[in-house]
Design an enzyme around this catalytic site. Structure first.
Site, PDB file in Angstrom:
ATOM      1  CE  LYS A  78      -3.893   2.006   2.589  1.00 11.24           C
ATOM      2  NZ  LYS A  78      -4.769   1.878   3.768  1.00 11.24           N
ATOM      3  CB  SER A 158      -8.177   3.772   2.671  1.00 12.02           C
ATOM      4  OG  SER A 158      -7.337   3.154   3.619  1.00 12.02           O
ATOM      5  CB  SER A 182      -8.540   1.022   5.618  1.00  9.38           C
ATOM      6  OG  SER A 182      -9.272   2.191   5.381  1.00  9.38           O
TER       7      SER A 182
HETATM    8  N1  GLN Z   1     -13.250   4.391   6.073  1.00  7.35           N
HETATM    9  C1  GLN Z   1     -12.641   4.887   7.273  1.00  7.35           C
HETATM   10  C2  GLN Z   1     -12.250   6.338   7.117  1.00  7.35           C
HETATM   11  O1  GLN Z   1     -12.433   6.863   6.056  1.00  7.35           O
HETATM   12  C3  GLN Z   1     -11.481   4.018   7.657  1.00  7.35           C
HETATM   13  C4  GLN Z   1     -10.247   4.352   6.963  1.00  7.35           C
HETATM   14  C5  GLN Z   1      -9.091   3.501   7.387  1.00  7.35           C
HETATM   15  O2  GLN Z   1      -9.244   2.503   8.076  1.00  7.35           O
HETATM   16  N2  GLN Z   1      -7.910   3.926   6.996  1.00  7.35           N
HETATM   17  O3  GLN Z   1     -11.780   6.951   8.050  1.00  7.35           O
END
Ligand code: GLN
Length: 494
Positions: A78, A158, A182
């Site tokens: 990532k 994400s 995410s």
């Molecule tokens: N969808 C969540 C956010 O937008 C989690 C993101 C994540 O875990 N990095 O904050």
């Protein structure tokens, strides 16, 4: 021989050991697949030369008997992990062509174990999002489609590039990060296993910070055993991260048996709410039945403060993000705006041009809840709720070993059909954020399909540092669901 890109990491390790194929062959097969699946937009940076030279070194170590845990396995990273000498963007324009002079601990651990990097993976900007629609490098497509439809689906976010690349067979496994879901949510949307370890199990050093008290790195793979192997390679105490846990990392994979006899599985009544997709609700009941039939005990539990988890997350995470992202000022990192009038103008222009809409929204929310007049009303209140949520789990784990819930309230949605209201988009995280708030290990296991044929994930959450128990139950679900076999059936039928 099965196509090399269809193998699991575990099977590929066997094939490398028995010299059925070399790491160079395995890597080339994946590079080819990466080429063929480029329309998914899963990669921000491809590193084929590094991959080939890494594979050659891995083959040498396989030959001389010094192979590591992930020797010769092609992986994707990532683009939130700093990689020495390789552009790292966090999917933001603000980092420009930033090339880190250092390597994150987690990726260094992977290279020490012999893994081979194929590239840096697309994601939501600064890991903020649930659909990979917030990347400065364009959105990512889910490799899964609905039969008879033209639509492209979101891979989740994400870590959307991580999920799409593994599901498409372009890499055997990928790293993800999970601040509020995410790793688990994209794993669920793409039919993969995703593990968010206990807070502190994997070092955060060299991982671009989003919300430091919630961020955790973890593996995203095709199977539970693959995740067990990769987690062992990624985890470990790191003196460079003050929140890194001093615990021994077991050989998780060798400890998995999938025997559920006597295990107590908690079902929280607060998660049985409206808004849960009917297919997911049915799958949850099916999983409960599997556990019962195999000697586990199902226990109804209560996590009374669950309904406050999402609102508190969307105070705590933006608050920490607004502080963490203050370092992008055009002076020290990445892009700098042209022709500023003065220093303030430099900051304003650089940040105005560099950050995307969602990141700006989070910075504004975070700055607001931390401002003098609202600090007690929002930030301190959210911290108090955090304590109550931790206490809920403590109470629950006096009665049960693990907690079983779905990972997401719905299956993947089509690109263009996503919720347009940001708050509605935040609802994607309603089942995942509690584990981050409480720092607990939690994983998503592909457990079935929606009526349209999209993958669905079940989530297991364990007490801190009980990864082995969690992975073991994950293996049980994976085996009961026969997800891989059913995927094969679906592929050959379509
Ligand atoms: N969808 C969540 C956010 O937008 C989690 C993101 C994540 O875990 N990095 O904050």
């Amino acid at each position: 021989m099965t196509e090399l890109t269809n193998l699991t990491l575990e099977k590929a390790r066997d094939g490398l050991k028995t010299k059925e194929f070399s790491s160079v062959e395995l890597t080339k097969a994946h590079l080819k697949r990466m080429d063929e699946t480029r329309d998914l937009n899963a990669f921000i940076t491809e590193t084929p030369e590094l991959a080939i030279s890494g594979a050659e070194n891995a083959d040498a170590r396989l030959a001389n008997g010094t192979a590591g845990l992930m020797e010769g396995i092609p992986v994707g990273i990532k683009d939130l992990f700093c990689t020495r000498g390789v552009k790292t963007t966090a999917a933001s324009k603000i980092l420009g062509d930033f090339i880190p002079p250092y390597e994150s601990t987690v990726t260094q651990n992977l290279w020490n174990s012999g893994a081979v990097m194929l590239g840096k993976l697309n994601m939501d900007e600064f890991a903020m999002g649930s659909a990979n629609l917030n990347s400065a490098y364009g959105s990512v497509k889910n490799p899964w489609h609905v039969k008879g439809e033209e639509k492209d689906y979101v891979p989740g976010g994400s870590s959307g590039g991580s999920a799409a690349s593994v599901a498409a067979g372009a890499v055997m496994a990928a790293t993800g990060t999970d601040t509020g879901g995410s790793i688990r949510q994209p794993a669920a949307f793409c039919g993969l296993v995703g593990v968010k370890p206990t807070y502190g199990l994997c070092s955060r050093w060299g991982v671009v910070a989003f919300a430091s008290s919630l961020d955790q790195a973890g593996p995203m793979t095709k199977t539970v055993r693959d995740s067990a192997i990769m987690l062992e390679a990624m985890a470990g105490h790191d003196p460079k991260d003050a929140t890194s846990a001093k615990v021994d990392i077991p050989s998780y994979n060798s400890l998995l048996k999938g025997d559920m006899k006597g295990l107590k599985i908690g079902i929280p009544k607060e998660y049985q709410v409206g808004g849960l997709d009917a297919d997911i609700e049915a799958l949850w009941q099916q999983n409960i039945a599997w556990f019962k039939e195999n000697g586990a005990e199902i226990v109804d539990i209560s996590l009374p403060h669950s309904k406050y988890a999402l609102p508190s997350y969307y105070i705590l995470a933006p608050a920490e993000a607004s502080s963490n992202l203050s370092r992008y000022d055009g002076v020290r990192f990445g892009n700098r705006a042209n022709d500023p009038k003065d220093l303030n103008d430099l900051y304003e222009k650089t940040r105005g041009e560099g950050f995307g809409e969602e990141v700006k929204r989070r910075i504004m929310i975070g700055t607001y809840v931390l401002s003098a007049g609202y600090y007690d009303a929002y930030f301190v209140k959210a911290l108090k709720v955090r304590r109550l949520i931790c206490n809920d789990f403590k109470e629950a784990y006096k009665k049960v070993d693990l907690i079983l819930t779905p990972t997401t309230p719905t299956p993947a949605f089509a690109i263009g059909e996503e919720p347009k209201d940001p708050i509605a988009m935040y609802m994607n995280d309603v089942l995942t954020v509690t584990a981050n708030i409480a720092g607990l290990p939690s994983m998503s296991i592909p457990a079935g399909f929606s009526s349209k044929g999209l993958p669905l994930g079940m989530q297991l959450t364990a007490p801190a540092f009980e990864e082995t128990k969690m992975l073991d139950a994950g293996l049980f679900i994976e085996t009961a669901a026969e997800f891989a076999a059913k995927t094969q059936e679906r592929r050959s039928a379509s």
